[in-house]
Design an enzyme around this catalytic site. Structure first.
Site, PDB file in Angstrom:
ATOM      1  N   GLN A 174       0.847  -1.200   0.000  1.00  0.00           N
ATOM      2  CA  GLN A 174       0.000   0.000   0.000  1.00  0.00           C
ATOM      3  C   GLN A 174       0.882   1.251   0.000  1.00  0.00           C
ATOM      4  O   GLN A 174       1.874   1.310   0.727  1.00  0.00           O
ATOM      5  CB  GLN A 174      -0.922   0.022   1.222  1.00  0.00           C
ATOM      6  CG  GLN A 174      -1.929   1.163   1.179  1.00  0.00           C
ATOM      7  CD  GLN A 174      -2.826   1.196   2.393  1.00  0.00           C
ATOM      8  OE1 GLN A 174      -2.438   1.706   3.432  1.00  0.00           O
ATOM      9  NE2 GLN A 174      -4.027   0.648   2.267  1.00  0.00           N
TER      10      GLN A 174
ATOM     11  N   CYS B  30      -6.561   6.791   5.126  1.00  0.00           N
ATOM     12  CA  CYS B  30      -6.015   7.041   6.458  1.00  0.00           C
ATOM     13  C   CYS B  30      -6.558   8.368   7.018  1.00  0.00           C
ATOM     14  O   CYS B  30      -6.397   9.416   6.386  1.00  0.00           O
ATOM     15  CB  CYS B  30      -4.489   7.088   6.406  1.00  0.00           C
ATOM     16  SG  CYS B  30      -3.740   7.400   8.025  1.00  0.00           S
TER      17      CYS B  30
END
Length: 311
Positions: free
Chosen positions: A64, A94
């Protein structure tokens, strides 16, 4: 159904993944904690160790990437391709304040024009497959309609949707109405992520979304490492297997970390999730948190294992 293990920064590195896979095989994909490429180095040593093929044997790992600079993304893609990777995942989910303040993760969602330009550059600049993990907006769920229009312009491998906005962090309930829109209107295959902590919650999700074919689970597996096996009807977690898993994980951390303090930091992080597996756990949890040395910690864990597992 396909089952993905969500990345958790500082927790689900290669040591955890390897031990989890050896005790509880069957995940369709593991995702690495995000790599944040710099302008000089694409990966710091810790990030490189985490994605090295020799450290990730026997299961599919998707690296990622967290960045808002297309040149850094593409440079990292070239490095990952040399290690044999064929797919990467872009982190637009996030919610951390430090990440968002740098216009990364879900902070990037506030700038759809810049995001669109970024996606155009990365999709034309690499032949690696790219999936996206996204929240549904920065502040308002209504932002997702425009975001989805942008995502639909590009050949995503898949779109992983955590249906909260950035400002929710992990509070409030996932917005299932917006997830319905994603399922109906996304050109890419859609994966659900969010609050599937138990087999019962997973079954509720499947009843509501029988057309869903992919789920990503993070905190639920950290709490109960056998959750996917339980969902598949392969048996529930028992204390004997949990103890063996715990011991193997602790031993693997001891091999690569110096001193009790560093090992205990890792294990105590996990007990934040695993503690809720046990009934009336407050006393044992307090002892685990206070332990300063491994023998003291192991004694506290043995006390925890005398308790009943939550049914």
């Amino acid at each position: 159904m396909q089952y993905y293990f969500a990345p958790m920064e500082g927790i689900t590195g290669y040591i955890y993944r390897n031990v989890h896979h050896s005790f509880f095989p069957g995940m369709d994909k593991y995702f690495s904690p995000f790599i944040s490429p710099g302008t000089k180095k694409t990966m710091i040593p810790k990030e490189l160790r985490d994605i090295l093929p020799e450290n990730n044997q026997g299961y599919p790992l998707i690296p990622q990437i967290l960045t808002n600079r297309s040149e850094d993304f593409l440079k990292l893609c070239r490095d990952l391709k040399e290690y044999g990777y064929k797919e990467v995942n872009l982190n637009l989910g996030c919610p951390s304040g430090t990440v968002v303040s740098k216009k990364k993760g879900s902070g990037f969602l506030e700038y759809p024009r810049e995001l669109d330009r970024f996606l155009e550059e990365i999709f034309t600049g690499t032949d690696l497959e790219i999936s996206i993990k996204t929240r549904i907006g920065k502040d308002d769920p209504e932002e997702f309609e425009e975001l989805l229009e942008i995502y639909n312009k590009y050949p995503l491998k898949e779109l992983i949707v955590h249906p909260r906005v950035q400002t929710d962090y992990y509070k409030n309930s996932p917005n299932l109405e917006v997830f319905t829109m994603a399922l109906e209107k996304s050109k890419a295959p859609v994966c659900y992520n969010g609050d599937l902590f138990t087999a019962e919650l997973y079954e509720d999700f499947c009843r509501r979304f029988p057309q869903a074919e992919r789920v990503m689970i993070g905190r639920g597996i950290l709490r109960n490492p056998a959750l996917v096996q339980e969902i598949k009807g392969e048996g529930k977690l028992d204390k004997e297997k949990f103890m063996a898993f715990h011991e193997a994980l602790c031993q693997e951390y001891e091999k690569v970390m110096s001193g009790d303090k560093n090992v205990l930091f890792k294990m105590k992080e996990l007990w934040f999730y695993m503690g809720s597996l046990f009934e009336e756990n407050k006393k044992a949890m307090k002892k685990i948190k206070k332990a300063q040395y491994l023998p003291e910690y192991q004694e506290a864990v043995r006390e925890m294992l005398k308790l009943q597992l939550v049914k």
